[in-house]
Write an enzyme that holds these catalytic residues in place. Structure first.
Site, short mmCIF file in Angstrom:
data_model
loop_
_atom_site.label_atom_id
_atom_site.label_comp_id
_atom_site.label_asym_id
_atom_site.label_seq_id
_atom_site.Cartn_x
_atom_site.Cartn_y
_atom_site.Cartn_z
N ASP A 168 0.75 -1.25 0.00
CA ASP A 168 0.00 0.00 0.00
C ASP A 168 0.79 1.31 0.00
OD1 ASP A 168 -1.57 -2.17 0.50
OD2 ASP A 168 -2.39 -1.47 2.38
N GLU A 410 3.42 -9.13 11.40
CA GLU A 410 3.04 -8.76 10.04
C GLU A 410 4.29 -8.35 9.25
OE1 GLU A 410 0.33 -5.48 10.14
OE2 GLU A 410 -0.28 -5.70 8.04
C1 9WN Z 1 -5.58 -2.74 2.73
C2 9WN Z 1 -4.36 -7.78 4.84
C3 9WN Z 1 -3.83 -6.66 3.97
C4 9WN Z 1 -2.72 -7.15 3.03
C5 9WN Z 1 -1.99 -6.01 2.34
C6 9WN Z 1 -1.50 -5.05 3.43
C7 9WN Z 1 -2.67 -4.56 4.27
C8 9WN Z 1 -4.85 -3.34 3.93
C9 9WN Z 1 -4.76 -2.31 5.05
O1 9WN Z 1 -3.34 -5.66 4.86
O2 9WN Z 1 -3.55 -3.78 3.45
O3 9WN Z 1 -5.85 -3.74 1.78
O4 9WN Z 1 -5.80 -2.03 5.66
O5 9WN Z 1 -3.68 -1.77 5.29
O6 9WN Z 1 -0.81 -4.00 2.85
O7 9WN Z 1 -0.91 -6.51 1.59
O8 9WN Z 1 -3.27 -7.98 2.04
O9 9WN Z 1 -3.34 -8.45 5.49
#
Ligand code: 9WN
Length: 439
Positions: A168, A410
């Site tokens: 992101d 994470e």
């Molecule tokens: C937005 C769920 C997801 C991952 C992504 C990570 C993060 C979300 C957020 O979490 O993104 O989609 O709310 O930050 O960047 O890679 O799939 O783990």
């Protein structure tokens, strides 16, 4: 430090079990309460090691969110909960009119990296019985990616939102994200920062304003990327996404053959050629450079996004002509732009950070995709390398040691060697299980 496989395996398994919600698994206990696309694909691979039936259910639950146009959305929402994540399904507004599927399934309106065929192949190799319908869904997904997300036939997947990349707040997106005028600050309330120990490890409000602004712009055209207005500011051919696509697409070709689906097989072979034949033209950074390097292509500005990030290193999944010895190439990158300073507390010398430490102006070791080490990236790298090569073994071993010592976080600060974001993170557990299984 030696890996205590049994203890690590048991802990990884308990992370996945704790995050299980019926037929699918949350990425993390509190921060991410819904089903995320690439997370669930990785989770299905991890589940194979102790519960193949759960792996099948995970995978199929994920794919049931697929829209009638073939797109696999980045979130499938658990509509029984409210207020625990922003943006929720009401904000996205993807009802049956938009998705073309039943209103009982609510999703976001964008996608995530297409690692699904990699998961399906792993399931099938492990003896999980997938059906012709499972193939058809994957074919429709790959067809959508080529038809709608590569409408220029350049052999690369275009993303229209940073969340689509799964990385992101990567500095890869800074110029496009902040390069347009935000006419009005959107109204919204984020909840993510209340759900982590260190809110400063999450993207800033400036970024969120633009994430939300882009969602609203997409929503105004019912998320139809083929109908985006010409002034839509964020359109980037994502090098990592395209590499994952090529790796996944390659796996679909023998499955099509096996099913006797000749027109689909021919189409998939065509997609493969489309990506490989044009890879260097679309993604090679500087053809004259001694060491090849691959970057995203900003379609709005008509230029490469010159930056050393983990995305370019994922070219090992594609096998492009310009990359002769992927193992030596990764070793070289780890000694070069991705080298950590000697002051780093942990010996993460063979892990590839989300943003290269050499990118001093933007590298932040604790900030999400701006520097931390992520386990899914290390795992993807090992999938593109000879598993017996020293570098693949080192990436695997260092990753396992990191998780064993620090926990199932994470992401990890490669300078301090500490865990960040949320603990109990599903794909960290799933991919550790897969590595342990392969050992
Ligand atoms: C937005 C769920 C997801 C991952 C992504 C990570 C993060 C979300 C957020 O979490 O993104 O989609 O709310 O930050 O960047 O890679 O799939 O783990």
């Amino acid at each position: 430090m030696p890996i205590s496989s049994e203890a690590l395996r048991a802990k990884a398994r308990s992370v996945l079990e704790a995050n299980r919600v019926g037929s699918w698994t949350k990425p993390a206990p509190h921060l991410y309460p819904h089903l995320w696309s690439w997370d669930s694909a990785f989770i299905a691979i991890g589940l194979l090691s102790f519960d193949p039936e759960a792996a099948r259910r995970e995978y199929q639950t994920l794919m049931q969110g697929q829209w009638s146009n073939g797109m696999v959305p980045h979130i499938r929402f658990d509509t029984s909960i409210e207020g625990e994540y922003f943006p929720d399904h009401n904000f996205w507004g993807c009802d049956a009119r938009v998705t073309g599927i039943s209103n009982s399934i609510r999703t976001s309106g964008i996608l995530q990296p297409p690692v699904h065929a990699l998961a399906a192949t792993r399931l099938r190799r492990a003896g999980v019985d997938l059906e012709a319908e499972d193939f058809d869904r994957l074919f429709a997904w790959h067809h959508y990616l080529m038809q709608v997300r590569d409408s220029e036939s350049m052999g690369g997947i275009t993303i229209v939102h940073p969340w689509e990349s799964g990385m992101d707040n990567s500095p890869r997106w800074d110029r496009a994200l902040f390069g347009y005028e935000l006419k009005e600050k959107p109204e919204y309330k984020r909840v993510d920062r209340e759900r982590v120990e260190h809110p400063e490890d999450r993207p800033g409000d400036d970024e969120y304003d633009r994430y939300v602004d882009l969602v609203l712009r997409l929503k105004s055209v019912d998320y139809r990327v083929d109908r985006l207005p010409t002034d839509y500011p964020f359109q980037i051919k994502d090098v990592a996404m395209s590499a994952m696509f090529a790796a996944a697409n390659r796996e679909l070709i023998p499955w099509a053959k096996e099913l006797g689906k000749n027109s689909e097989r021919r189409a998939l072979e065509g997609y493969q050629l489309r990506v490989l034949d044009q890879w260097d033209k679309t993604f090679l950074s500087k053809p004259e450079a001694a060491r090849p390097w691959y970057v995203d292509r900003d379609m709005v500005r008509g230029q490469g996004v010159e930056l050393f990030s983990c995305a370019g290193a994922l070219a090992v999944l594609t096998d492009p002509a310009s990359l002769e010895a992927p193992e030596a190439w990764i070793e070289d990158l780890c000694r070069g732009p991705f080298a950590f300073s000697d002051a780093a507390k942990r010996p993460l010398r063979r892990l590839v950070a989300s943003t290269a430490p050499q990118e001093r102006e933007v590298f932040r070791p604790n900030l999400y995709w701006r520097g931390p080490v992520w386990i899914n990236i290390q795992w993807l790298l090992t999938q593109g390398l000879d598993p017996e090569s020293p570098i693949a073994k080192q990436i695997r071993q260092s990753s396992l040691e990191l998780v064993q010592d620090v926990g199932f976080y994470e992401y990890f600060d490669p300078v301090q060697g500490t865990g960040h974001g949320t603990d109990g993170f599903s794909w960290t557990a799933a991919l550790v299980l897969d590595w342990l299984e392969a050992a």
